[in-house]
Design a protein around this motif. Structure first.
Motif, short mmCIF file in Angstrom:
data_model
loop_
_atom_site.label_atom_id
_atom_site.label_comp_id
_atom_site.label_asym_id
_atom_site.label_seq_id
_atom_site.Cartn_x
_atom_site.Cartn_y
_atom_site.Cartn_z
N ALA A 130 58.42 40.76 68.99
CA ALA A 130 58.14 41.59 70.16
C ALA A 130 59.42 42.19 70.72
CB ALA A 130 57.41 40.78 71.23
N ALA A 131 60.48 41.40 70.75
CA ALA A 131 61.77 41.91 71.24
C ALA A 131 62.35 42.95 70.30
CB ALA A 131 62.75 40.75 71.42
N SER A 132 62.06 42.83 68.99
CA SER A 132 62.62 43.75 68.01
C SER A 132 61.94 45.11 68.02
CB SER A 132 62.49 43.14 66.60
OG SER A 132 63.19 41.92 66.51
N VAL A 133 60.61 45.11 68.19
CA VAL A 133 59.87 46.37 68.08
C VAL A 133 59.68 47.06 69.42
CG1 VAL A 133 58.68 45.56 66.03
CG2 VAL A 133 57.60 45.27 68.27
N GLY A 134 59.96 46.37 70.51
CA GLY A 134 59.76 46.97 71.83
C GLY A 134 58.31 46.81 72.26
N ASP A 135 57.49 47.84 72.12
CA ASP A 135 56.08 47.78 72.51
C ASP A 135 55.26 47.24 71.34
OD1 ASP A 135 56.65 48.87 75.00
OD2 ASP A 135 56.45 50.93 74.24
N VAL A 136 54.57 46.12 71.57
CA VAL A 136 53.73 45.52 70.54
C VAL A 136 52.37 46.22 70.52
CG1 VAL A 136 52.55 43.43 69.80
CG2 VAL A 136 54.88 43.29 70.69
N VAL A 137 51.94 46.65 69.36
CA VAL A 137 50.66 47.34 69.20
C VAL A 137 49.62 46.36 68.69
CG1 VAL A 137 49.46 49.21 68.01
CG2 VAL A 137 51.85 49.51 68.71
N PRO A 138 48.46 46.20 69.37
CA PRO A 138 47.40 45.32 68.87
C PRO A 138 46.90 45.81 67.52
CG PRO A 138 47.01 45.92 71.17
CD PRO A 138 48.12 46.80 70.68
N GLY A 139 46.55 44.85 66.65
CA GLY A 139 46.04 45.20 65.33
C GLY A 139 47.11 45.26 64.27
N THR A 140 48.29 44.72 64.56
CA THR A 140 49.38 44.70 63.60
C THR A 140 49.67 43.26 63.20
OG1 THR A 140 51.08 44.55 65.30
CG2 THR A 140 50.36 46.76 64.65
N ILE A 141 50.76 43.07 62.46
CA ILE A 141 51.16 41.74 62.03
C ILE A 141 51.37 40.80 63.21
CG2 ILE A 141 53.59 42.39 61.92
CD1 ILE A 141 53.94 40.47 59.59
N GLU A 257 64.54 56.20 69.78
CA GLU A 257 63.17 56.62 70.09
C GLU A 257 63.11 58.11 70.42
OE1 GLU A 257 62.00 53.89 73.13
OE2 GLU A 257 61.24 52.40 71.69
N ARG A 258 64.23 58.67 70.90
CA ARG A 258 64.26 60.12 71.13
C ARG A 258 64.37 60.87 69.80
NH1 ARG A 258 67.52 58.66 75.66
NH2 ARG A 258 69.44 59.03 74.47
N LEU A 259 64.91 60.20 68.78
CA LEU A 259 65.10 60.85 67.48
C LEU A 259 63.91 60.69 66.55
CD1 LEU A 259 68.78 59.73 66.77
CD2 LEU A 259 68.02 62.06 67.25
N GLY A 260 63.14 59.61 66.71
CA GLY A 260 62.05 59.35 65.77
C GLY A 260 61.14 58.23 66.25
N ASP A 261 60.55 57.52 65.27
CA ASP A 261 59.62 56.44 65.61
C ASP A 261 59.86 55.26 64.68
OD1 ASP A 261 58.44 57.16 63.16
OD2 ASP A 261 56.97 58.46 64.14
N SER A 262 58.94 54.26 64.76
CA SER A 262 59.06 53.02 63.96
C SER A 262 60.42 52.35 64.19
CB SER A 262 58.87 53.30 62.46
OG SER A 262 57.57 53.78 62.21
N VAL A 263 60.85 52.31 65.45
CA VAL A 263 62.15 51.72 65.78
C VAL A 263 62.02 50.20 65.82
CG1 VAL A 263 63.98 51.55 67.51
CG2 VAL A 263 62.85 53.75 67.09
N VAL A 264 62.87 49.52 65.04
CA VAL A 264 62.95 48.06 65.07
C VAL A 264 64.43 47.70 65.14
CG1 VAL A 264 62.38 45.90 63.92
CG2 VAL A 264 60.89 47.88 63.62
N ILE A 265 64.80 46.91 66.13
CA ILE A 265 66.18 46.42 66.26
C ILE A 265 66.10 44.91 66.40
CG2 ILE A 265 68.35 46.54 67.53
CD1 ILE A 265 67.47 49.24 68.63
N VAL A 283 64.68 52.86 61.67
CA VAL A 283 64.03 53.98 62.36
C VAL A 283 63.57 55.01 61.35
CG1 VAL A 283 66.20 55.26 62.69
CG2 VAL A 283 64.27 55.66 64.25
N HIS A 284 62.48 55.70 61.66
CA HIS A 284 62.05 56.88 60.90
C HIS A 284 62.43 58.11 61.72
CE1 HIS A 284 58.64 54.47 58.74
NE2 HIS A 284 59.84 54.18 58.29
N ALA A 285 63.19 59.03 61.11
CA ALA A 285 63.68 60.19 61.87
C ALA A 285 63.90 61.37 60.95
CB ALA A 285 64.98 59.84 62.59
N ASP A 286 63.89 62.57 61.55
CA ASP A 286 64.21 63.79 60.80
C ASP A 286 65.71 63.93 60.60
OD1 ASP A 286 61.64 64.79 60.35
OD2 ASP A 286 61.53 65.65 62.35
#
Length: 541
Positions: A130-141, A257-265, A283-286
């Protein structure tokens, strides 16, 4: 039957987990639609766990469960693939920290992981992820892990029973993910990462009691596959960030998060350090460069990996409509020009970095072809080759890996490639040509030693076929001539010699003259490929 996770059992579980993920990687990849439908979750978890195993096997800590668990975590961090790999590393981090804490509470006396510690490790993993991904999304690992942790904490039994309870709860939670996340509902799938977690738990049951539960396959329903967004991120960026102040982590997260998504730290060290720490960043980013630059002032970056996410379509027919292509892995500028000149798409070795599955996946999808033949040429580990081809097939591309242990065999296969034939016929013909090309290599001896062909001294040329030294020559040219003589004993019309970056000028011409003089009816062609390692690669057809 093992009642606790001691150092030996923990290592055995890690290897069982690798085997389980290898067996289910294709299934997990097919489920992968969130956060990006790139069909690589199973592959990423497999290679992350394989790296964890390698870390534990390399550590000289046979009886120390604390050190083994820490080595598993360190190996996972160093080899993490994708956001699922980073998340897996945090599960191993939780196990390492709970194990270390238990030892601290016993004044440093080493102990084993029992049911109570196992439940605590699962619960701790929930918090770390939870600390790594920031916002936890229900329905994931995370949802699956939460259910497993709750079941383990309430089992009140021995470790095997507790693990079984956690696994069953994880399977039930996995089924629920299909209704918890809209993208999963539309695709008719359960969460890929959650399926991978269930594989890990079942591998632990197998290790403890000698048998694993039978689980049904979670194949996608034929519903609606997620369509690519109008502008999906172009790159997956990963790196390790050393010496970062923990207070700066949220600054980095906001930038990414301003650059892309799927941020995990995720923290890359066991325990919570008082000062600067190491972090694994994803991160996934352009703008891949900006994603790297976002962390430059915050610490020291290493192991930077940038992978194209949009190299090919997720599923269906390649847009170009090209029917057949060949991808060849080579080393050296000359080899790149040689194989490209014969019509192959080329993956060239980059320094000492090994060719990874994602490199193959990118090259295969970049061809835009419906059917692709892959020539590894001895430069791709078997597991990377299988993973890359599996990921490409999950994208709707028919991939045939042709067994070519050497570039000279790759050339033999490429010479008979015919896109007008059926894919099966073409693949068989190429494999037959590669297998029929007898091959060997010549390298320079660096030490005095005794070989099957006699004693050698530094500077001698060594003619090698298979894994054995068959020729000891005064120099590279002499060894090459002797090896060619051996390879031509059972016949042959064409000798191919590829000269490496350390080959002396004129060696190719000297060997051509030798063949012209000693082997009437045979022809020798030489190319300077500039490859590293063995000075000469020799093939006979």
């Amino acid at each position: 039957m093992a009642a606790v996770l001691d150092a030996t059992t923990l290592r055995a579980w890690a290897h069982a987990a690798v085997d389980g993920l290898a067996a289910h990687a294709d299934e997990i990849n097919r489920l992968n639609v969130f956060p990006v439908a790139d069909a690589d979750t199973g592959t990423n978890m497999l290679f992350t766990m394989r790296s964890a195993c390698a870390g534990a096997d390399a550590a000289d800590v046979d009886s120390d469960v604390v050190a083994v668990s820490a080595a598993l975590f360190e190996g996972a961090v160093n080899g993490a693939r994708g956001n699922s790999g980073v998340i897996l590393s945090q599960i191993l981090r939780a196990l390492a920290e709970v194990t270390a804490q238990a030892a601290d509470e016993r004044d440093g006396v080493l102990g084993d992981v029992g049911a109570r510690a196992f439940g605590a490790a699962l619960r701790h993993a929930v918090g770390l992820i939870a600390a790594s991904v920031g916002d936890v999304v229900p329905g994931t690992i995370v949802s699956v892990l939460q259910a497993a942790a709750a079941a383990a904490e309430s089992a009140d039994s021995d470790l095997a029973v507790t693990v079984a309870a956690a696994s069953d709860a994880a399977e039930a939670a996995l089924d629920r993910t299909r209704e918890q996340l809209d993208v999963l509902t539309r695709a008719g799938v359960v969460d890929a990462g959650g399926r991978g977690l269930l594989v890990l738990l079942d591998a632990l049951t197998l290790t403890l009691v000698g048998r694993a539960p039978q689980r049904r396959r979670h194949d996608p329903a034929v519903l609606e596959r997620p369509a690519p967004s109008a502008s999906p991120p172009q790159f997956e960026v990963m790196y390790l960030l050393g010496g970062c102040d923990p207070a700066a982590v949220e600054t980095l997260r906001a930038r990414l998060e301003r650059l892309g998504d799927s941020v995990v730290i995720a923290a890359g060290g066991v325990g919570t350090p008082e000062g600067a720490a190491d972090y694994s960043v994803h991160v996934h980013a352009d703008d891949a460069g900006a994603a790297v630059e976002a962390a430059l002032e915050l610490g020291t970056l290493r192991r930077i990996q940038i992978t194209a996410l949009t190299a090919g379509r997720v599923a269906g027919t390649p847009e170009s409509g090209r029917e057949r292509a060949v991808v060849a892995v080579v080393d050296g500028d000359g080899a790149r020009e040689l194989f490209a000149g014969e019509g192959a798409a080329v993956v060239r070795l980059d320094g000492n970095e090994p060719v990874r599955a994602q490199h193959l996946l990118g090259a295969v999808t970049d061809t835009g072809a419906r059917h692709v033949m892959v020539l590894p040429n001895g430069y791709v580990a078997a597991e990377e080759l299988v993973a890359g081809c599996t990921a490409a097939m999950a994208r709707g591309i028919d991939v045939v890996p042709v067994p070519t242990p050497s570039m000279v065999q790759g050339l033999a296969a490429l010479a008979v490639h015919d896109p007008a034939r059926s894919a099966v016929d073409d693949g068989y013909t190429m494999a037959r040509a590669a297998g029929g090309a007898r091959h060997g290599s010549v390298r320079v001896a660096t030490d005095q030693a005794l070989t099957w062909a006699g004693a050698c001294r530094p500077g001698n040329g060594l003619g090698i076929a298979g894994d054995e030294v068959l020729i000891v020559g005064a120099d590279v040219t002499a060894a090459g001539a002797g090896l060619i003589d051996l390879l031509l004993l059972s016949g042959g019309e064409l000798v191919t010699v590829l000269t490496g970056e350390d080959a002396e000028p004129g060696v190719g011409e000297a060997l051509r003259e030798h063949v012209r003089r000693e082997h009437l009816g045979a022809e020798l062609v030489a190319y300077h490929t500039g490859h590293r390692g063995d000075v000469l690669l020799i093939g006979v057809e």
